[in-house]
Design a protein around this motif. Structure first.
Motif, PDB file in Angstrom:
ATOM      1  N   ILE A   1       0.854  -1.196   0.000  1.00 35.93           N
ATOM      2  CA  ILE A   1       0.000   0.000   0.000  1.00 35.93           C
ATOM      3  C   ILE A   1       0.890   1.247   0.000  1.00 35.93           C
ATOM      4  CG2 ILE A   1      -1.873   1.228   1.170  1.00 35.93           C
ATOM      5  CD1 ILE A   1      -2.742  -1.410   2.393  1.00 35.93           C
ATOM      6  N   PRO A   2       0.928   1.977  -1.124  1.00 36.97           N
ATOM      7  CA  PRO A   2       1.726   3.213  -1.140  1.00 36.97           C
ATOM      8  C   PRO A   2       1.125   4.230  -0.176  1.00 36.97           C
ATOM      9  CG  PRO A   2       1.021   2.574  -3.371  1.00 36.97           C
ATOM     10  CD  PRO A   2       0.247   1.736  -2.412  1.00 36.97           C
ATOM     11  N   PHE A   3       2.000   4.983   0.489  1.00 37.64           N
ATOM     12  CA  PHE A   3       1.559   5.984   1.479  1.00 37.64           C
ATOM     13  C   PHE A   3       2.207   7.323   1.150  1.00 37.64           C
ATOM     14  CE2 PHE A   3       1.717   8.358   5.419  1.00 37.64           C
ATOM     15  CZ  PHE A   3       0.561   8.013   6.113  1.00 37.64           C
TER      16      PHE A   3
ATOM     17  N   GLY B   1      -1.051  10.481   4.025  1.00 35.81           N
ATOM     18  CA  GLY B   1      -2.087   9.864   4.869  1.00 35.81           C
ATOM     19  C   GLY B   1      -3.268  10.786   5.108  1.00 35.81           C
ATOM     20  N   SER B   2      -3.518  11.720   4.171  1.00 40.01           N
ATOM     21  CA  SER B   2      -4.583  12.709   4.411  1.00 40.01           C
ATOM     22  C   SER B   2      -5.900  12.382   3.709  1.00 40.01           C
ATOM     23  CB  SER B   2      -4.111  14.091   3.937  1.00 40.01           C
ATOM     24  OG  SER B   2      -4.068  14.126   2.522  1.00 40.01           O
ATOM     25  N   ASN B   3      -5.947  11.276   2.960  1.00 40.06           N
ATOM     26  CA  ASN B   3      -7.174  11.006   2.195  1.00 40.06           C
ATOM     27  C   ASN B   3      -8.361  10.798   3.128  1.00 40.06           C
ATOM     28  OD1 ASN B   3      -8.209   8.024   2.352  1.00 40.06           O
ATOM     29  ND2 ASN B   3      -5.983   7.994   2.582  1.00 40.06           N
TER      30      ASN B   3
ATOM     31  N   PRO C   1      -4.410  22.275  -2.318  1.00 44.00           N
ATOM     32  CA  PRO C   1      -5.584  21.703  -1.640  1.00 44.00           C
ATOM     33  C   PRO C   1      -5.575  22.148  -0.173  1.00 44.00           C
ATOM     34  CG  PRO C   1      -3.881  20.026  -1.956  1.00 44.00           C
ATOM     35  CD  PRO C   1      -3.402  21.271  -2.661  1.00 44.00           C
ATOM     36  N   ASP C   2      -6.706  22.078   0.496  1.00 46.41           N
ATOM     37  CA  ASP C   2      -6.746  22.493   1.906  1.00 46.41           C
ATOM     38  C   ASP C   2      -5.867  21.589   2.769  1.00 46.41           C
ATOM     39  OD1 ASP C   2      -8.472  24.369   1.026  1.00 46.41           O
ATOM     40  OD2 ASP C   2     -10.221  23.683   2.148  1.00 46.41           O
ATOM     41  N   SER C   3      -5.544  20.413   2.257  1.00 46.17           N
ATOM     42  CA  SER C   3      -4.678  19.473   2.979  1.00 46.17           C
ATOM     43  C   SER C   3      -3.216  19.651   2.601  1.00 46.17           C
ATOM     44  CB  SER C   3      -5.090  18.043   2.616  1.00 46.17           C
ATOM     45  OG  SER C   3      -5.054  17.896   1.193  1.00 46.17           O
ATOM     46  N   PHE C   4      -2.904  20.738   1.907  1.00 43.59           N
ATOM     47  CA  PHE C   4      -1.590  21.014   1.337  1.00 43.59           C
ATOM     48  C   PHE C   4      -0.420  20.649   2.262  1.00 43.59           C
ATOM     49  CE2 PHE C   4       1.710  24.390   0.799  1.00 43.59           C
ATOM     50  CZ  PHE C   4       2.124  24.079  -0.482  1.00 43.59           C
TER      51      PHE C   4
ATOM     52  N   SER D   1      -0.085  16.587   2.551  1.00 48.31           N
ATOM     53  CA  SER D   1      -0.329  15.655   1.440  1.00 48.31           C
ATOM     54  C   SER D   1       0.792  15.808   0.411  1.00 48.31           C
ATOM     55  CB  SER D   1      -1.703  15.904   0.819  1.00 48.31           C
ATOM     56  OG  SER D   1      -1.848  17.252   0.433  1.00 48.31           O
ATOM     57  N   THR D   2       0.929  14.790  -0.443  1.00 47.39           N
ATOM     58  CA  THR D   2       2.097  14.706  -1.329  1.00 47.39           C
ATOM     59  C   THR D   2       1.691  14.727  -2.805  1.00 47.39           C
ATOM     60  OG1 THR D   2       1.906  12.294  -1.392  1.00 47.39           O
ATOM     61  CG2 THR D   2       3.302  13.237   0.350  1.00 47.39           C
ATOM     62  N   LEU D   3       2.686  14.980  -3.632  1.00 51.65           N
ATOM     63  CA  LEU D   3       2.423  14.956  -5.081  1.00 51.65           C
ATOM     64  C   LEU D   3       1.863  13.591  -5.509  1.00 51.65           C
ATOM     65  CD1 LEU D   3       2.645  16.182  -7.926  1.00 51.65           C
ATOM     66  CD2 LEU D   3       5.020  15.390  -8.002  1.00 51.65           C
TER      67      LEU D   3
ATOM     68  N   ALA E   1      -2.597  10.153  -7.272  1.00 51.65           N
ATOM     69  CA  ALA E   1      -3.301   8.879  -7.067  1.00 51.65           C
ATOM     70  C   ALA E   1      -4.753   9.073  -6.646  1.00 51.65           C
ATOM     71  CB  ALA E   1      -2.558   8.044  -6.035  1.00 51.65           C
ATOM     72  N   THR E   2      -5.125  10.310  -6.242  1.00 50.87           N
ATOM     73  CA  THR E   2      -6.527  10.571  -5.864  1.00 50.87           C
ATOM     74  C   THR E   2      -7.196  11.613  -6.768  1.00 50.87           C
ATOM     75  OG1 THR E   2      -5.819  12.283  -4.314  1.00 50.87           O
ATOM     76  CG2 THR E   2      -6.131  10.074  -3.403  1.00 50.87           C
ATOM     77  N   ARG E   3      -6.528  12.058  -7.796  1.00 50.05           N
ATOM     78  CA  ARG E   3      -7.053  13.094  -8.704  1.00 50.05           C
ATOM     79  C   ARG E   3      -7.479  14.338  -7.917  1.00 50.05           C
ATOM     80  NH1 ARG E   3      -8.495  10.936 -14.178  1.00 50.05           N
ATOM     81  NH2 ARG E   3      -8.858  13.126 -14.604  1.00 50.05           N
TER      82      ARG E   3
HETATM   83  P1  FAD Z   1      -2.535   9.364   1.033  1.00 48.15           P
HETATM   84  O1  FAD Z   1      -3.697   9.672   1.872  1.00 48.15           O
HETATM   85  O2  FAD Z   1      -1.302   8.906   1.702  1.00 48.15           O
HETATM   86  O3  FAD Z   1      -2.947   8.249  -0.044  1.00 48.15           O
HETATM   87  C1  FAD Z   1      -4.120   8.391  -0.806  1.00 48.15           C
HETATM   88  C2  FAD Z   1      -4.179   7.285  -1.859  1.00 48.15           C
HETATM   89  O4  FAD Z   1      -3.144   7.493  -2.810  1.00 48.15           O
HETATM   90  C3  FAD Z   1      -3.951   5.887  -1.301  1.00 48.15           C
HETATM   91  O5  FAD Z   1      -4.706   4.982  -2.037  1.00 48.15           O
HETATM   92  C4  FAD Z   1      -2.476   5.652  -1.542  1.00 48.15           C
HETATM   93  O6  FAD Z   1      -2.174   4.274  -1.641  1.00 48.15           O
HETATM   94  C5  FAD Z   1      -2.262   6.367  -2.862  1.00 48.15           C
HETATM   95  N1  FAD Z   1      -0.911   6.888  -3.031  1.00 48.15           N
HETATM   96  C6  FAD Z   1      -0.286   7.820  -2.282  1.00 48.15           C
HETATM   97  N2  FAD Z   1       0.949   8.054  -2.767  1.00 48.15           N
HETATM   98  C7  FAD Z   1       1.097   7.227  -3.842  1.00 48.15           C
HETATM   99  C8  FAD Z   1       2.164   6.971  -4.754  1.00 48.15           C
HETATM  100  N3  FAD Z   1       3.328   7.609  -4.681  1.00 48.15           N
HETATM  101  N4  FAD Z   1       1.961   6.042  -5.715  1.00 48.15           N
HETATM  102  C9  FAD Z   1       0.800   5.377  -5.834  1.00 48.15           C
HETATM  103  N5  FAD Z   1      -0.235   5.583  -4.995  1.00 48.15           N
HETATM  104  C10 FAD Z   1      -0.081   6.497  -4.016  1.00 48.15           C
HETATM  105  N6  FAD Z   1      -8.221  16.795  -1.473  1.00 48.15           N
HETATM  106  C11 FAD Z   1      -8.228  17.658  -2.504  1.00 48.15           C
HETATM  107  O7  FAD Z   1      -8.075  17.227  -3.638  1.00 48.15           O
HETATM  108  N7  FAD Z   1      -8.409  18.997  -2.313  1.00 48.15           N
HETATM  109  C12 FAD Z   1      -8.555  19.532  -1.081  1.00 48.15           C
HETATM  110  O8  FAD Z   1      -8.683  20.741  -0.934  1.00 48.15           O
HETATM  111  C13 FAD Z   1      -8.517  18.645   0.029  1.00 48.15           C
HETATM  112  N8  FAD Z   1      -8.650  19.125   1.288  1.00 48.15           N
HETATM  113  C14 FAD Z   1      -8.592  18.262   2.335  1.00 48.15           C
HETATM  114  C15 FAD Z   1      -8.682  18.780   3.627  1.00 48.15           C
HETATM  115  C16 FAD Z   1      -8.618  17.923   4.710  1.00 48.15           C
HETATM  116  C17 FAD Z   1      -8.729  18.485   6.081  1.00 48.15           C
HETATM  117  C18 FAD Z   1      -8.455  16.524   4.529  1.00 48.15           C
HETATM  118  C19 FAD Z   1      -8.380  15.598   5.694  1.00 48.15           C
HETATM  119  C20 FAD Z   1      -8.358  16.006   3.247  1.00 48.15           C
HETATM  120  C21 FAD Z   1      -8.427  16.863   2.146  1.00 48.15           C
HETATM  121  N9  FAD Z   1      -8.313  16.378   0.839  1.00 48.15           N
HETATM  122  C22 FAD Z   1      -8.341  17.246  -0.218  1.00 48.15           C
HETATM  123  C23 FAD Z   1      -8.141  14.940   0.597  1.00 48.15           C
HETATM  124  C24 FAD Z   1      -6.680  14.482   0.551  1.00 48.15           C
HETATM  125  O9  FAD Z   1      -5.819  15.438   1.104  1.00 48.15           O
HETATM  126  C25 FAD Z   1      -6.278  14.170  -0.882  1.00 48.15           C
HETATM  127  O10 FAD Z   1      -6.969  13.007  -1.281  1.00 48.15           O
HETATM  128  C26 FAD Z   1      -4.779  14.009  -1.126  1.00 48.15           C
HETATM  129  O11 FAD Z   1      -4.583  14.000  -2.500  1.00 48.15           O
HETATM  130  C27 FAD Z   1      -4.180  12.738  -0.536  1.00 48.15           C
HETATM  131  O12 FAD Z   1      -2.767  12.840  -0.630  1.00 48.15           O
HETATM  132  P2  FAD Z   1      -1.826  12.081   0.394  1.00 48.15           P
HETATM  133  O13 FAD Z   1      -0.433  12.336  -0.023  1.00 48.15           O
HETATM  134  O14 FAD Z   1      -2.180  12.403   1.771  1.00 48.15           O
HETATM  135  O15 FAD Z   1      -2.202  10.561   0.048  1.00 48.15           O
END
Ligand code: FAD
Length: 564
Positions: free
Chosen positions: A143-145, A148-150, A212-215, A218-220, A225-227
């Motif tokens: 599971i790629p991480f 962890g903000s999804n 994004p608000d989770s800037f 959260s990572t590139l 991976a979540t559009r």
């Molecule tokens: P993670 O949560 O770590 O992972 C999300 C998914 O992506 C998982 O399935 C993981 O396996 C996969 N993944 C992660 N990295 C990789 C990689 N390198 N290769 C393959 N798969 C990978 N989203 C928005 O789009 N806009 C917003 O404004 C926004 N605001 C938010 C505000 C809050 C308070 C919260 C809690 C969430 C918000 N989100 C927002 C949702 C979230 O931040 C997004 O979904 C973000 O893109 C997730 O990125 P992450 O790096 O935290 O991924």
């Protein structure tokens, strides 16, 4: 001109609280937002001035031992080094889930689900390849991480998973590798967190423009991976447009697409990776569009007399030659919430002075209960900003709107970082608060909004609570926009109470699909939204995706159970 970017070794990734949003040192404070308690009391009948219930102590959690067969441990160690293979309880818990409401309620009830058995930190593509090869050899789940903000249940292993589960944290892949100034493209590693990535780009005069608000957390790679979509998508595009090429370690080898502006190479493989939630492989880097840091950035506040007036104005702005970076308008409920959560002593706290209220009521004939607050952002040269403001000002004026200056811009910037902390605080007080968002065409937005609010209110009545629902429009496009709903009600924060939450969340999600919206504009599918996928993309669409996932990952080792 291609510039390699040289950066300092970053400090080891700081993870969010294991039980909630954000940094350990930051939490909600009443003294900051004195108007929130009366607002919550009035609208959901809850007194939030009591000391909040705390999450369980970490030491009291029951954490099963990891199951990591010795040959797999040895192969992972060979891949990333012993100091980057973690099996301690804290690491495993932090990497087990995201920040959905369900995740947070479960954590508060010490229901941890299936924890990963090991967390590994590769430092580059070679190491990622070795990790994946080791995992596939051992028939382990990978599971790629990212950060962890999804909030869609995109990270957790299925409860009954009997194979070893490996969380692959991309945190050490956090560099901007190269900037091509002519092409305005940057190669960036997938594990870069928003602030670190912007810092590296800004140092060279560039920005990604994805906020994004989770800037902060959260990572590139996670965005891809979540559009994901950032608040300035009106100008910079969603991550789907920003991402021009990807490198992904898949069971079939390294998938690499070319960073060309457009191509005619059959169905887009780049698009298949966008939104793939780890099901097709591990994204190691992407080539993304970057822009020069603008000379001027202004976010102005506007009031509209009603939501309907505001919607028409937003549509006309999208149709016009104006090109704002942000177009956002809150409905009357969210406008009131915004006033209740502005920080004491901030510029925004004087936003609705008694004099302004009187003017709006007497001279402009506003019903203050229906008034809607909007933020519109402009960027560029001072001349460009001036011209944009004029164009937008004319449209706003035609719909009874009024510009109220830059104070609300401050409120906007402050709100986006504060609001997630309020959710944890409310959970401690015995209130459930969550969001659901969609997009639809301009012609459908009005009926969709009314229908979803009606369905949510019906669901509140069904579970017997005084519920609150509010909404804003953001992310405008040629043909439509995103509607983002937030709902809350007073509830015991127990596992049983999740049933009530499901009733409300499902009513809203089903409303989106019945009323011509999509299951999510930018929060992805995960497990939360998977039940609506067939309604959204049709059964044939689900079949196509199933064939794609099964084709590349026949053993279902890659983040199984997400999306489908
Ligand atoms: P993670 O949560 O770590 O992972 C999300 C998914 O992506 C998982 O399935 C993981 O396996 C996969 N993944 C992660 N990295 C990789 C990689 N390198 N290769 C393959 N798969 C990978 N989203 C928005 O789009 N806009 C917003 O404004 C926004 N605001 C938010 C505000 C809050 C308070 C919260 C809690 C969430 C918000 N989100 C927002 C949702 C979230 O931040 C997004 O979904 C973000 O893109 C997730 O990125 P992450 O790096 O935290 O991924």
């Amino acid at each position: 001109v291609r510039t390699p970017v040289v950066v300092e070794e970053p400090a080891l990734v700081e993870h969010m609280k294991w039980w909630g949003w954000g940094r350990e040192s930051v939490s909600f404070s009443h003294s900051d937002k004195p108007d929130l308690a009366p607002f919550v009391r009035t609208n959901i009948g809850l007194d939030i001035t009591r000391p909040p219930a705390q999450p369980p102590a970490f030491a009291d959690l029951t954490i099963p031992d990891p199951t990591l067969p010795e040959p797999l441990r040895a192969a992972l160690t060979a891949a990333v080094g012993a100091e980057h293979v973690h099996t301690d309880a804290h690491m495993r818990v932090v990497h087990a889930y995201g920040k959905s409401l369900r995740d947070l309620v479960r954590i508060r009830n010490a229901d941890l689900g299936r924890l990963p058995d090991a967390v590994v930190y590769p430092d580059g593509e070679e190491a990622v390849r070795a990790v994946l090869a080791a995992a596939l050899d051992a028939d382990a789940v990978v599971i790629p991480f990212g950060g962890g903000s999804n909030i869609s249940g995109s990270l957790e292993a299925p409860r009954g998973e009997t194979r070893p589960v490996i969380s692959v944290d991309l945190g050490r892949l956090d560099r901007v590798l190269e900037i091509d100034a002519d092409a305005r493209l940057a190669r960036i590693q997938a594990g870069a967190l928003g602030p670190h990535l912007e810092e590296q780009l800004n140092a060279q005069g560039w920005t990604l423009g994805h906020f994004p608000d989770s800037f902060s957390h959260s990572t590139l790679g996670g965005w891809i991976a979540t559009r994901s979509s950032g608040m300035q998508s009106d100008k910079y595009g969603d991550i789907a447009e920003i991402t021009r090429a990807v490198r992904v370690v898949t069971p079939a080898g390294v998938l690499a697409t070319r960073p060309v502006p457009s191509q005619s190479t059959g169905p887009s493989v780049r698009e298949m990776i966008l939104g793939s939630e780890g099901r097709l492989g591990i994204i190691t880097e992407a080539t993304v569009q970057v822009h020069r840091v603008p000379e001027e950035r202004v976010i102005l506040g506007y009031f509209f007399p009603t939501w309907d007036d505001a919607l028409v104005a937003m549509r006309e702005i999208a149709e016009s030659e104006a090109s704002p970076t942000v177009t956002r308008v809150s409905d009357a409920n969210e406008t009131r919430f915004s006033f209740a959560t502005r920080r004491k002593g901030s510029l925004a706290s004087g936003l609705v002075s008694a004099g302004l209220k009187q003017y709006l009521r007497r001279v402009r004939n506003y019903d203050l209960e229906q008034m809607c607050l909007s933020f519109i952002g402009f960027e560029g040269t001072p001349a460009h900003v001036k011209a944009q403001r004029k164009l937008v000002g004319e449209i706003v004026g035609r719909h009874g709107g009024l510009c109220v200056g830059t104070g609300p811009g401050q409120l906007y910037d402050q709100k986006k970082f504060d609001t997630p902390y309020i959710r944890d605080f409310l959970l401690g007080q015995g209130a459930v608060a969550d969001v659901s968002e969609t997009s639809a065409s301009w012609s459908q937005l009005g009926p969709l909004y009314r229908g979803v609010v009606a369905r949510a209110n019906k669901a509140f009545a069904e579970i017997g609570v005084d519920g609150w629902i509010m909404c804003h429009l953001s992310h405008s496009y040629h043909s439509g926009a995103c509607l983002y709903f937030t709902f809350a009600y007073s509830s015991p924060v127990t596992l049983e109470a999740i049933e009530g939450y499901d009733t409300v969340k499902s009513a809203i999600q089903q409303g989106f699909l019945d009323l011509a919206g999509t299951l999510s504009h930018h929060h992805a599918v995960g497990v939360e939204h998977a039940p609506w996928l067939g309604d959204d993309i049709s059964p044939a669409g689900v079949r196509l995706l199933t064939a794609l996932f099964d084709g590349i990952d026949p053993g279902h080792n890659l983040n199984p159970g997400k999306i489908i």
